[in-house]
Write an enzyme that holds these catalytic residues in place. Structure first.
Site, PDB file in Angstrom:
ATOM      1  N   CYS A 119      17.480 -13.959  11.698  1.00 14.38           N
ATOM      2  CA  CYS A 119      17.114 -15.343  11.996  1.00 14.38           C
ATOM      3  C   CYS A 119      18.142 -16.008  12.908  1.00 14.38           C
ATOM      4  O   CYS A 119      17.813 -16.922  13.662  1.00 14.38           O
ATOM      5  CB  CYS A 119      16.991 -16.136  10.693  1.00 14.38           C
ATOM      6  SG  CYS A 119      15.526 -15.697   9.726  1.00 14.38           S
ATOM      7  N   ASN A 168      12.793 -11.141  16.464  1.00 17.92           N
ATOM      8  CA  ASN A 168      13.053 -10.937  15.050  1.00 17.92           C
ATOM      9  C   ASN A 168      12.111 -11.797  14.221  1.00 17.92           C
ATOM     10  O   ASN A 168      12.159 -13.025  14.288  1.00 17.92           O
ATOM     11  CB  ASN A 168      14.499 -11.328  14.718  1.00 17.92           C
ATOM     12  CG  ASN A 168      14.777 -11.296  13.222  1.00 17.92           C
ATOM     13  OD1 ASN A 168      15.043 -10.239  12.666  1.00 17.92           O
ATOM     14  ND2 ASN A 168      14.737 -12.453  12.588  1.00 17.92           N
ATOM     15  N   GLU A 169      11.214 -11.170  13.487  1.00 15.61           N
ATOM     16  CA  GLU A 169      10.374 -11.847  12.495  1.00 15.61           C
ATOM     17  C   GLU A 169       9.563 -13.013  13.062  1.00 15.61           C
ATOM     18  O   GLU A 169       9.337 -14.016  12.373  1.00 15.61           O
ATOM     19  CB  GLU A 169      11.225 -12.334  11.317  1.00 15.61           C
ATOM     20  CG  GLU A 169      11.823 -11.211  10.502  1.00 15.61           C
ATOM     21  CD  GLU A 169      12.484 -11.695   9.216  1.00 15.61           C
ATOM     22  OE1 GLU A 169      12.317 -12.885   8.867  1.00 15.61           O
ATOM     23  OE2 GLU A 169      13.174 -10.903   8.580  1.00 15.61           O
ATOM     24  N   GLU A 194      24.676  -9.567  10.195  1.00  7.34           N
ATOM     25  CA  GLU A 194      24.303 -10.919  10.601  1.00  7.34           C
ATOM     26  C   GLU A 194      25.379 -11.863  10.094  1.00  7.34           C
ATOM     27  O   GLU A 194      25.910 -11.692   8.996  1.00  7.34           O
ATOM     28  CB  GLU A 194      22.948 -11.328  10.037  1.00  7.34           C
ATOM     29  CG  GLU A 194      22.580 -12.766  10.402  1.00  7.34           C
ATOM     30  CD  GLU A 194      21.104 -13.109  10.205  1.00  7.34           C
ATOM     31  OE1 GLU A 194      20.671 -14.130  10.740  1.00  7.34           O
ATOM     32  OE2 GLU A 194      20.396 -12.334   9.535  1.00  7.34           O
TER      33      GLU A 194
END
Length: 831
Positions: free
Chosen positions: A251, A383-384, A58
């Site tokens: 994120c 994602n999340e 990331e």
């Protein structure tokens, strides 16, 4: 990248090997063992996929620009803006000598590269790169390029030098010949080594020249790729031998606006990561505001991710936004046309990776230099996300479209941001009922959590969706954290029929630009070093094996300890007032009390120098609404049973209260978080850094100006939380810890058993190992990582390193003493 003059060149990238002299059997063989490891006779274990362990990249901690992406110039296209970071301007990273302004008008280079520099001579600009400057090495060549236009022929003098002007390369001159944007190039050869170099571009005379995309790129990139990767960092990743590369982030993927690039001047700066922004010639790629607070150039884009995965023999695993914003922002799109556009973009991505050169996106891949398909097989959606209903509705639409056109693609769902809780349970129930291919789990927890949860996946449904553990780490970079991770990894391997992929996160961190800790590989502009977790991950990833050999272990476990330690007060982007702080025994005996009526807070000390704490109106106030994690502590409590009470009032800001207890000198603590996550959720968290293990969560808000009575009732390991006289929640942190963990796998091609033992305690573990009558060699190749559990590898020293030797005394049954605080791998030839 230059050939880095490291202190221990290559040490972190290869196992340290002692001469293969045969060590004698341990004398502990006659001692009653502390532990016994027994192979189950005749049992066949799960096959271990090649993708078992991989890496997660990331662009956090400046991992791309200023990191893995080898470009040396910072803000090469003058696109930095306050929308990226409040301190940014179009000239961030540059100093100006003369008249220079950044311009955004109809003469710009292209629609996506909107800002350029107008330089009126005589004038010059100098770039300081990242960290201390540009890193160059004597004898290495660096390719300079610039896009430029001028009213008449204007010469540009290009030089590399130190801050005091000492030349580091013979200067070159390029002449801008026309008023049409044109790319000009040249090569600089370094005549000296420096980690603080500067690049200057100087124009003479009075003419005006327009400049954009000023670049300095080392020729010595990983595998010599154009627009390539910093070699030492790429080599450290390659040395892991990862089975997959998850990219472009977590994120980073699902935050910001989901709307596409708008060619008009008002396009959103903080767009979610959209792969089409990142392909094609670099000068045509958009830049974007990074979720982590800086600008990302997209010079490292989807083509480069696919290429790097192929170069290191890893499976590419891209993750696309699911149209539900996560990571604490929690909102979902209701624009169906936009959702369908992103679904189509995902289908186009698969075509870019796998399509023939005659297809639209396969043609672009070929034009970029890779006619052969990349062979994409797995793709993550989202994602999340912490809005399970909205995420699930979107996921089903993505999955249906992908499976309709590309049925062989494994589509990966997820279970939200935590290892437990309402969102986790909800999404797992949905994925099981639906029969999803795979579910992505994420968690960052304390070392004790990893030692307490080795059996987490033992009870998972063997016929349900498979698990991709896409992000995990213990909450620090010390050896003890790595030992806890290693112990947990034995459980991942034991459950290889359920857990198909796992990746520690984050991968990279620039030591001078850190948004998240811990991290696997650290670097500055000319050096890099592996954390102790890097060494443990490498040991596991280089010694996976292809099948589990079922085994059991018996021996001591560690019982939970009562929750003792200091009490604390904190805030997170919030101003708050605390008063009438008291700690008592259950019988009312006062252990500590502070009503602040004396006008001071002498008994309180900062855990971190953050925030503004003052005693005002006979109460303790923290008034800074920008600071995070402002914890102060007092009164170390040695009692096992006590009540901690106080009054709390929020006066301004984004969140609520953080009331800490059980604070240890090691930095470990618990805190009751009320009004967290932008005043939407409460939780109890346990940890040692800004990333914490969530013990429990529930919806919660805090009202500004209202005074709350808080009580934390501790009874050994059990805690009851009381808000305004009513029980809010309770928990019991009573799990036993297993500091000794093991797994045995088989490398059938090599004809070896791999016995993997983790001893995460301060005493050696005498261990009897029974291989159930298997005929094996009398010697084995042993690799050990051990040391002070509080030690870590840093820029100045890397004290923790693997040591490999040959040991004797091996047999179908043998006894070894495994050192305190160690990971040991024995590779034993079978006969």
């Amino acid at each position: 990248m230059p050939r880095i003059p490291t202190r221990l060149a290559g040490v972190a990238a290869v196992l340290v090997s002692l001469p293969l002299a045969v060590a004698p059997p341990v004398s502990a063989a006659a001692v009653e063992p502390d532990y016994t490891v027994t192979v189950k006779p005749g049992a066949t274990g799960a096959a271990i996929p090649k993708s078992m362990y991989g890496v997660f990249f990331e662009d956090i901690n400046y991992a791309a620009d200023g990191g893995l992406y080898a470009e040396l110039v910072r803000n090469r296209s003058f696109e930095f803006l306050p929308a990226d970071n409040r301190s940014y301007t179009g000239l961030t990273g540059w100093t100006v000598n003369g008249t220079a302004t950044t311009v955004n008008d109809d003469q710009r280079l292209n629609e996506r590269n909107r800002t350029y520099l107008r330089l009126t001579g005589p004038a010059g600009i100098t770039n300081s790169g990242y960290n201390t400057g540009l890193a160059v090495e004597k004898g290495e060549r660096y390719d300079f390029s610039v896009w430029a236009r001028a009213d008449a022929g204007v010469p540009l003098k290009v030089s590399l030098h130190t801050t005091d002007g000492t030349a580091l390369a013979a200067p070159i001159t390029v002449t801008v010949k026309s008023d049409t944007w044109t790319k000009y190039t040249g090569t600089l050869r370094a005549t000296a080594t420096s980690d603080a170099a500067r690049l200057s571009v100087q124009t003479a005379g009075t003419g005006t020249v327009r400049l954009d995309e000023i670049s300095l790129f080392p020729q010595d990139t990983y595998k010599g790729r154009d627009n390539g990767l910093r070699r030492d960092l790429a080599e450290k990743v390659a040395a892991l031998k990862p089975g997959f590369v998850r990219f472009p982030g977590g994120c980073l993927v699902n935050t910001g606006s989901h709307y596409p690039y708008d060619a008009a001047n008002n396009y959103p700066r903080a767009r979610s990561y959209q792969w089409k922004d990142t392909v094609g010639p670099v000068e045509t790629r958009a830049t974007n505001a990074n979720f982590w607070g800086y600008n990302q150039s997209y010079g490292l884009g989807y083509y480069e991710y696919f290429q790097f995965s192929e170069d290191i023999g890893a499976m590419p695993l891209p993750v696309v936004p699911a149209m539900v914003v996560g990571c604490g922002q929690n909102r979902a799109t209701d624009d169906e046309a936009l959702l369908q556009k992103h679904i189509q973009d995902t289908l186009d991505l698969i075509e870019f990776a796998n399509g023939p050169v005659t297809s639209t996106w396969g043609k672009l891949r070929a034009e970029m230099g890779h006619p052969k398909p990349f062979g994409l097989t797995h793709l993550g959606v989202g994602n999340e996300e912490n809005l399970p209903e909205e995420y699930w509705a979107a996921f089903l639409k993505f999955e249906a479209a992908i499976k309709a056109k590309y049925p062989s693609i494994t589509v990966i769902s997820n279970s939200g941001p935590d290892d437990q809780g309402a969102t986790f349970d909800n999404l797992w129930a949905k994925n099981r009922a639906h029969g999803s291919d795979m579910v992505d789990e994420h968690y960052y927890n304390s070392p004790s959590w990893f030692l307490q949860n080795n059996a987490r996946y033992d009870s998972y449904d063997r016929n349900g969706p498979k698990v991709f553990l896409g992000e995990y780490a213990s909450l620090d970079n010390k050896l003890f954290n790595s030992l806890a991770e290693a112990a947990y990894m034995t459980g991942l391997e034991r459950n290889a029929d359920v857990v198909k992929m796992a990746s520690y996160a984050p991968l990279l961190a620039n030591i001078d630009n850190v948004q998240w800790r811990p991290d696997m590989i650290w670097f500055d502009n000319d050096e890099s070093w592996g954390s102790t977790s890097y060494l443990v991950q490498k040991l596991f990833m280089n010694n996976v094996g292809d099948r589990v050999v079922p085994s059991t272990a018996t021996g001591n476990v560690l019982q939970p300890k009562p929750i003792t330690g200091a009490i604390g007060l904190s805030t997170w982007r919030t101003a708050a007032v605390y008063d009438d702080v008291k700690v008592t025994r259950p019988d009312g005996t006062v252990l500590f009390s502070d009503d602040f009526n004396d006008g001071n807070a002498d008994g309180w000390t900062p855990v971190q120098p953050r925030g503004t704490w003052t005693v005002t109106n006979n109460a303790y106030a923290q008034t800074d609404t920008a600071s995070e994690d402002t914890m102060v502590k007092a009164a170390t409590i040695g009692e096992t049973d006590y009540d901690y009470t106080l009054k709390a009032t929020k006066t301004a800001g984004a969140e609520g209260f953080l009331v800490a207890f059980g604070i240890q000198e090691t930095g470990q603590f618990y805190w009751w978080n009320l009004g967290g996550w932008n005043n939407t959720q409460g939780a109890v968290e346990k940890g040692i850094t800004s990333a914490k293990e969530q013990i429990l969560t529930k919806p919660n808000t805090v009202t500004t100006g209202q005074t709350y009575d808080l009580k934390i009732q501790v009874r050994g390991t059990k805690v009851t939380l009381i808000l305004d006289g009513s029980e809010w929640a309770s928990f019991d942190d009573n799990k036993v810890s297993e500091p000794f963990a093991q797994v045995i796998t088989e490398d059938t091609k090599a004809g070896e058993l791999i016995v993997k033992v983790v001893n995460a305690q301060d005493t050696a573990a005498v261990t009897k190992i029974d291989l159930a009558g298997r005929k094996v060699a009398r010697t084995a190749r042993m690799t050990v990582i051990t040391g002070d559990p509080g030690e870590q590898n840093t820029r100045s020293a890397e004290p923790i390193q693997p040591v490999t030797s040959t040991v004797s005394g091996i047999g179908s049954t043998f006894t070894r003493e495994f050192p305190a605080n160690s990971v040991t791998f024995l590779r034993i030839k079978t006969r």
